[in-house]
Design a protein around this motif. Structure first.
Motif, PDB file in Angstrom:
ATOM      1  N   TYR A  18      15.401 -36.148   7.539  1.00  0.00           N
ATOM      2  CA  TYR A  18      16.812 -35.814   7.668  1.00  0.00           C
ATOM      3  C   TYR A  18      17.646 -36.955   8.232  1.00  0.00           C
ATOM      4  O   TYR A  18      18.847 -36.830   8.337  1.00  0.00           O
ATOM      5  CB  TYR A  18      17.011 -34.541   8.494  1.00  0.00           C
ATOM      6  CG  TYR A  18      16.373 -34.583   9.864  1.00  0.00           C
ATOM      7  CD1 TYR A  18      17.029 -35.132  10.942  1.00  0.00           C
ATOM      8  CD2 TYR A  18      15.105 -34.054  10.060  1.00  0.00           C
ATOM      9  CE1 TYR A  18      16.452 -35.162  12.183  1.00  0.00           C
ATOM     10  CE2 TYR A  18      14.517 -34.066  11.300  1.00  0.00           C
ATOM     11  CZ  TYR A  18      15.195 -34.627  12.356  1.00  0.00           C
ATOM     12  OH  TYR A  18      14.622 -34.651  13.590  1.00  0.00           O
ATOM     13  N   LYS A  63      18.597 -27.448   6.519  1.00  0.00           N
ATOM     14  CA  LYS A  63      17.155 -27.595   6.374  1.00  0.00           C
ATOM     15  C   LYS A  63      16.811 -27.702   4.897  1.00  0.00           C
ATOM     16  O   LYS A  63      17.296 -26.939   4.074  1.00  0.00           O
ATOM     17  CB  LYS A  63      16.436 -26.399   6.975  1.00  0.00           C
ATOM     18  CG  LYS A  63      14.937 -26.536   6.897  1.00  0.00           C
ATOM     19  CD  LYS A  63      14.224 -25.383   7.549  1.00  0.00           C
ATOM     20  CE  LYS A  63      12.735 -25.598   7.419  1.00  0.00           C
ATOM     21  NZ  LYS A  63      11.976 -24.536   7.996  1.00  0.00           N
ATOM     22  N   CYS A  79      19.225 -28.881  15.027  1.00  0.00           N
ATOM     23  CA  CYS A  79      17.948 -29.587  15.157  1.00  0.00           C
ATOM     24  C   CYS A  79      17.820 -30.743  14.180  1.00  0.00           C
ATOM     25  O   CYS A  79      17.113 -31.704  14.460  1.00  0.00           O
ATOM     26  CB  CYS A  79      16.785 -28.626  14.936  1.00  0.00           C
ATOM     27  SG  CYS A  79      16.625 -27.382  16.217  1.00  0.00           S
ATOM     28  N   ASN A  80      18.475 -30.680  13.032  1.00  0.00           N
ATOM     29  CA  ASN A  80      18.318 -31.697  11.996  1.00  0.00           C
ATOM     30  C   ASN A  80      19.498 -32.644  11.900  1.00  0.00           C
ATOM     31  O   ASN A  80      19.792 -33.174  10.835  1.00  0.00           O
ATOM     32  CB  ASN A  80      18.091 -31.037  10.632  1.00  0.00           C
ATOM     33  CG  ASN A  80      16.790 -30.305  10.570  1.00  0.00           C
ATOM     34  OD1 ASN A  80      15.854 -30.636  11.283  1.00  0.00           O
ATOM     35  ND2 ASN A  80      16.713 -29.296   9.732  1.00  0.00           N
ATOM     36  N   LYS A 107      11.459 -39.403   9.690  1.00  0.00           N
ATOM     37  CA  LYS A 107      12.114 -38.098   9.629  1.00  0.00           C
ATOM     38  C   LYS A 107      12.931 -38.047   8.349  1.00  0.00           C
ATOM     39  O   LYS A 107      13.720 -38.947   8.082  1.00  0.00           O
ATOM     40  CB  LYS A 107      13.014 -37.880  10.835  1.00  0.00           C
ATOM     41  CG  LYS A 107      12.237 -37.825  12.135  1.00  0.00           C
ATOM     42  CD  LYS A 107      13.148 -37.637  13.305  1.00  0.00           C
ATOM     43  CE  LYS A 107      12.305 -37.613  14.565  1.00  0.00           C
ATOM     44  NZ  LYS A 107      13.123 -37.612  15.756  1.00  0.00           N
ATOM     45  N   HIS A 166      19.217 -24.769  12.599  1.00  0.00           N
ATOM     46  CA  HIS A 166      18.684 -25.829  11.744  1.00  0.00           C
ATOM     47  C   HIS A 166      19.625 -27.011  11.696  1.00  0.00           C
ATOM     48  O   HIS A 166      19.193 -28.164  11.717  1.00  0.00           O
ATOM     49  CB  HIS A 166      18.434 -25.301  10.337  1.00  0.00           C
ATOM     50  CG  HIS A 166      17.233 -24.439  10.240  1.00  0.00           C
ATOM     51  ND1 HIS A 166      16.979 -23.651   9.162  1.00  0.00           N
ATOM     52  CD2 HIS A 166      16.208 -24.216  11.088  1.00  0.00           C
ATOM     53  CE1 HIS A 166      15.856 -22.990   9.336  1.00  0.00           C
ATOM     54  NE2 HIS A 166      15.380 -23.305  10.514  1.00  0.00           N
TER      55      HIS A 166
END
Length: 70
Positions: free
Chosen positions: A61, A36, A30-31, A59, A27
């Motif tokens: 994040y 997350k 990916c972020n 997005k 996570h």
């Protein structure tokens, strides 16, 4: 004796820890290095939607500081 169970318990502990830690690191990867976010309540969902709208790239994040918001 009682200590004969220790290697088996250590192997089980490692096998149960790997999925949880790998999920956290996936996570973060990916972020963009952030945890997350989970919206359990409507207020948290509105905060995530606000962050998504203010980010400019759709997005949640990708954050901007207050000095960068137009």
């Amino acid at each position: 004796m009682w200590y004969e169970i220790l290697p088996g318990m250590a192997i089980m502990a490692v096998c149960l820890t790997i999925p949880g830690l790998s999920t956290v690191y996936m996570h973060r990867w990916c972020n963009g290095g952030k945890e997350k976010r989970i919206a359990r309540y409507p207020y948290q969902w509105t905060l995530m939607e606000r962050d998504r709208r203010l980010s400019g790239v759709n997005k949640y994040y990708v954050s901007k500081g207050l000095e960068n918001i137009d």
